[in-house]
Design a protein around this motif. Structure first.
Motif, short mmCIF file in Angstrom:
data_model
loop_
_atom_site.label_atom_id
_atom_site.label_comp_id
_atom_site.label_asym_id
_atom_site.label_seq_id
_atom_site.Cartn_x
_atom_site.Cartn_y
_atom_site.Cartn_z
N ALA A 6 0.81 -1.23 0.00
CA ALA A 6 0.00 0.00 0.00
C ALA A 6 0.84 1.28 0.00
CB ALA A 6 -0.97 0.02 1.17
N ILE A 7 2.00 1.24 -0.66
CA ILE A 7 2.81 2.45 -0.85
C ILE A 7 2.86 2.72 -2.35
CG2 ILE A 7 5.07 3.52 -0.55
CD1 ILE A 7 5.51 1.74 1.87
N TYR A 8 2.34 3.87 -2.72
CA TYR A 8 2.20 4.18 -4.14
C TYR A 8 3.02 5.41 -4.51
CZ TYR A 8 -1.91 1.38 -3.04
OH TYR A 8 -2.75 0.40 -2.59
N LEU A 9 3.39 5.49 -5.77
CA LEU A 9 4.11 6.65 -6.28
C LEU A 9 3.26 7.90 -6.09
CD1 LEU A 9 6.48 7.89 -7.83
CD2 LEU A 9 5.26 7.36 -9.95
N ASP A 10 3.81 8.88 -5.37
CA ASP A 10 3.13 10.15 -5.15
C ASP A 10 3.52 11.10 -6.28
OD1 ASP A 10 2.08 12.53 -4.33
OD2 ASP A 10 2.86 12.45 -2.29
N GLU A 11 2.55 11.43 -7.15
CA GLU A 11 2.83 12.26 -8.31
C GLU A 11 2.65 13.75 -8.04
OE1 GLU A 11 1.15 10.84 -11.95
OE2 GLU A 11 1.17 8.75 -11.30
N THR A 12 2.37 14.10 -6.78
CA THR A 12 2.17 15.49 -6.43
C THR A 12 3.38 16.35 -6.79
OG1 THR A 12 0.82 14.76 -4.56
CG2 THR A 12 1.54 17.06 -4.56
N TYR A 13 4.57 15.77 -6.68
CA TYR A 13 5.81 16.53 -6.84
C TYR A 13 6.54 16.18 -8.14
CZ TYR A 13 4.52 16.92 -1.99
OH TYR A 13 3.79 17.11 -0.84
N ARG A 14 5.80 15.68 -9.09
CA ARG A 14 6.37 15.23 -10.37
C ARG A 14 7.10 16.36 -11.10
NH1 ARG A 14 1.42 13.31 -13.86
NH2 ARG A 14 2.92 13.42 -15.57
N ARG A 15 6.65 17.59 -10.90
CA ARG A 15 7.21 18.72 -11.66
C ARG A 15 8.62 19.11 -11.21
NH1 ARG A 15 1.92 18.96 -12.21
NH2 ARG A 15 1.03 19.84 -14.13
N PHE A 16 9.09 18.54 -10.13
CA PHE A 16 10.46 18.81 -9.70
C PHE A 16 11.47 17.99 -10.49
CE2 PHE A 16 7.93 20.25 -6.20
CZ PHE A 16 8.66 21.25 -5.57
N PHE A 17 11.04 16.86 -11.03
CA PHE A 17 11.96 15.88 -11.60
C PHE A 17 12.20 16.11 -13.09
CE2 PHE A 17 10.29 14.03 -7.77
CZ PHE A 17 11.37 13.38 -7.22
N ASN A 18 13.41 15.78 -13.53
CA ASN A 18 13.81 16.00 -14.92
C ASN A 18 14.63 14.81 -15.41
OD1 ASN A 18 14.54 17.30 -17.39
ND2 ASN A 18 16.47 17.92 -16.45
N GLY A 19 14.31 14.33 -16.60
CA GLY A 19 15.01 13.16 -17.14
C GLY A 19 15.89 13.46 -18.33
N GLU A 20 16.30 14.73 -18.50
CA GLU A 20 17.09 15.13 -19.66
C GLU A 20 18.38 15.83 -19.24
OE1 GLU A 20 16.17 14.27 -22.57
OE2 GLU A 20 14.01 13.89 -22.45
N HIS A 21 19.33 15.91 -20.17
CA HIS A 21 20.51 16.73 -19.89
C HIS A 21 20.15 18.20 -20.16
CE1 HIS A 21 21.57 17.42 -24.14
NE2 HIS A 21 21.36 16.14 -24.36
N PRO A 22 20.96 19.15 -19.69
CA PRO A 22 20.53 20.56 -19.71
C PRO A 22 20.04 21.07 -21.04
CG PRO A 22 22.49 20.33 -18.36
CD PRO A 22 22.25 18.99 -18.99
N TRP A 23 20.74 20.77 -22.13
CA TRP A 23 20.37 21.38 -23.41
C TRP A 23 19.09 20.80 -23.99
CZ3 TRP A 23 22.07 25.83 -25.16
CH2 TRP A 23 23.25 26.34 -24.61
N MET A 24 18.67 19.63 -23.53
CA MET A 24 17.42 19.05 -24.00
C MET A 24 16.33 19.10 -22.93
SD MET A 24 17.42 18.08 -27.16
CE MET A 24 18.37 19.55 -27.58
N THR A 25 16.61 19.74 -21.80
CA THR A 25 15.61 19.86 -20.73
C THR A 25 14.44 20.70 -21.21
OG1 THR A 25 17.17 19.57 -18.90
CG2 THR A 25 15.19 20.85 -18.45
N ARG A 26 13.25 20.19 -21.02
CA ARG A 26 12.03 20.90 -21.42
C ARG A 26 11.58 21.83 -20.29
NH1 ARG A 26 8.27 16.29 -24.36
NH2 ARG A 26 9.81 15.58 -25.88
N LEU A 27 11.59 23.11 -20.57
CA LEU A 27 11.17 24.10 -19.59
C LEU A 27 9.67 24.33 -19.78
CD1 LEU A 27 14.20 26.51 -20.08
CD2 LEU A 27 13.98 24.63 -18.46
#
Length: 462
Positions: A300-321
């Motif tokens: 009963a522990i689930y991924l909390d998506e409330t803070y999803r906007r903090f995370f980034n999966g790209e390197h700087p030049w391809m980071t989507r702002l």
């Protein structure tokens, strides 16, 4: 239930219409079905997913950052209260000194555990942070096999592959080891997640928070401190960058995964039988981050998506702002496997003076500010949209770059950047902007009016 309670229920029932009684009965039945459904069942997963979709939509329409700068209820010392777990493999082991040096540059001197898929070789027995603090290294697959967590699975192909790599490393057959490491690295990585967390829980001093990342990922200490100081580490928390459908929602491992100490205690001390099942499943897993997620669902522990906007999966030049996260701190960067990129990031974000916001990434890398895009809206031979996906709006048969700019300007709340290809007369509109990529023959720009309006609303430390 007493006489008064039954009387009140009869009185309420008498005042309900037939359709209201049916609706009430349906709602009660649905609640009972949900309450008795398995924690990792499809019904619960469906409702959680729909809740996350609604929450994400609301947050996108009403972005808020003021709460971050209010008094923290659970302040922490990142060096003492966070444990870092970095996954590496034989084919990528050269990244580790660079990754540790980059973390040291921002004075991040937490307890670090390096988990790998091959035996520890003599020259690699110990890494150090730049302040001299030792970093532990463990062959996590060898450890898991040795303790019997994979008993009965030793005959499987993936286990044979690990043993072949281990034998080649111990025999100092470096060319063979390199080839095997690159060929099977992703398969062995899927088996690291759960044992790595368990090893960290058992060997590191107990932490309030544990952060797991890849050897080509860089996390920003100030962002961790700012966010986690608002969350109760005594409660089960599981945070990350969500991917996957409702049946198996899990955080993208390369963007980093954050778990509270309470989550690890719940799993490894209170539910060892669930962990044992997951270890036996790991030789078949395609993604270790998904296996971790489905295992936590069982308790009963689930991924909390409330803070999803903090995370980034790209390197700087391809980071989507993205327009809805410009005021928030960015957690870090991923895809820094090349030596010069990790070194550069480590230098650029060395000794940060405060939170690194998504909106400040462009400024840090010398990209023109929003006012300059208002003054000069069309840039030749550039692309500020980057990789296309289903969230990009494609408009065909657009005659000129000026028309593409006008279309974006007309979508002033959803178009963050545009790119025009005159060869095919197509205009692509995106709800994000990247720092900019060279694109011969194309024209592109950033919606300076929208960007300027959004960043003017940002809060900040008092």
């Amino acid at each position: 239930m007493g006489l008064v309670g039954r009387h009140e229920l009869r009185s309420l029932s008498a005042h309900l219409s037939r359709w209201q009684k049916i609706a009430l009965g349906f709602a009660i039945s649905l609640f009972l079905i949900y309450a008795t459904a398995p924690y990792d069942g499809s019904l619960r997963a469906f409702f959680r997913f729909q809740h996350s979709v609604a929450q994400n939509y609301y947050q996108g329409q009403h972005p808020s950052d003021g709460w971050l700068y209010r008094r923290q209820r659970y302040p922490l010392d990142a060096d003492k209260d966070i444990g870092l777990i970095i996954k590496t493999g034989y084919g990528t082991k050269h990244r580790m000194p660079l990754a540790l040096r980059a973390l040291s540059n921002e004075s991040f001197f937490a307890d670090v555990l390096v988990v790998q898929d091959f035996p520890v070789i003599p020259e690699q027995k110990q890494y150090n942070l730049t302040n001299g603090k030792a970093v532990d290294i463990v062959d996590i697959l060898g450890w898991n096999l040795k303790r019997g967590a994979l008993k009965g699975r030793e005959h499987l192909e993936r286990i044979y592959k690990y043993k072949n790599l281990a034998d080649a490393v111990e025999a100092e057959e470096w060319v063979l080891s390199e080839g095997l490491g690159k060929a099977i690295g992703w398969e062995l990585d899927a088996m690291k997640f759960l044992p790595a967390l368990e090893y960290a829980w058992n060997t590191l001093p107990k932490k309030k928070w544990y952060v797991m990342l890849d050897d080509d990922t860089y996390v920003i200490k100030n962002t961790l401190s700012l966010l986690l100081g608002h969350l109760n580490f005594g409660q089960p928390h599981y945070l990350g960058n969500p991917v996957g459908d409702y049946k198996g929602r899990f955080p993208h491992g390369g963007s980093s995964v954050i778990l509270s100490g309470a989550t690890l205690r719940n799993l490894f001390e209170w539910h060892p039988e669930i962990v044992a099942e997951a270890n036996l499943e790991s030789p078949f897993a395609i993604w270790g981050d998904k296996l971790l997620s489905t295992t936590l669902m069982k308790v009963a522990i689930y991924l909390d998506e409330t803070y999803r906007r903090f995370f980034n999966g790209e390197h700087p030049w391809m980071t989507r702002l993205w327009a809805d996260r410009l005021c928030l701190p960015i957690m870090g960067f991923h895809g820094l496997g090349e030596r010069q990129i990790m070194e550069q990031v480590g230098e650029v974000f060395k000794d940060p003076k405060g939170p690194v916001l998504w909106s400040s990434v462009a400024k840090i890398y010398g990209v023109p500010d929003y006012q300059k895009f208002i003054d000069v809206p069309i840039r030749p031979n550039m692309n500020y949209v980057g990789r296309l996906d289903e969230q990009v709006t494609m408009v065909e048969n657009v005659a000129r770059a000026e028309d593409c700019f006008d279309i974006c300007d007309g979508h002033s709340t959803v178009c963050m950047a545009w790119v025009y290809d005159p060869a095919i007369k197509r205009c692509d509109l995106a709800p994000w902007a990247i720092l900019g990529d060279l694109a011969d023959g194309r024209f592109s720009g950033v919606n300076g009016k929208l960007g300027k309006r959004l960043v003017e609303r940002c809060h900040g430390p008092s």
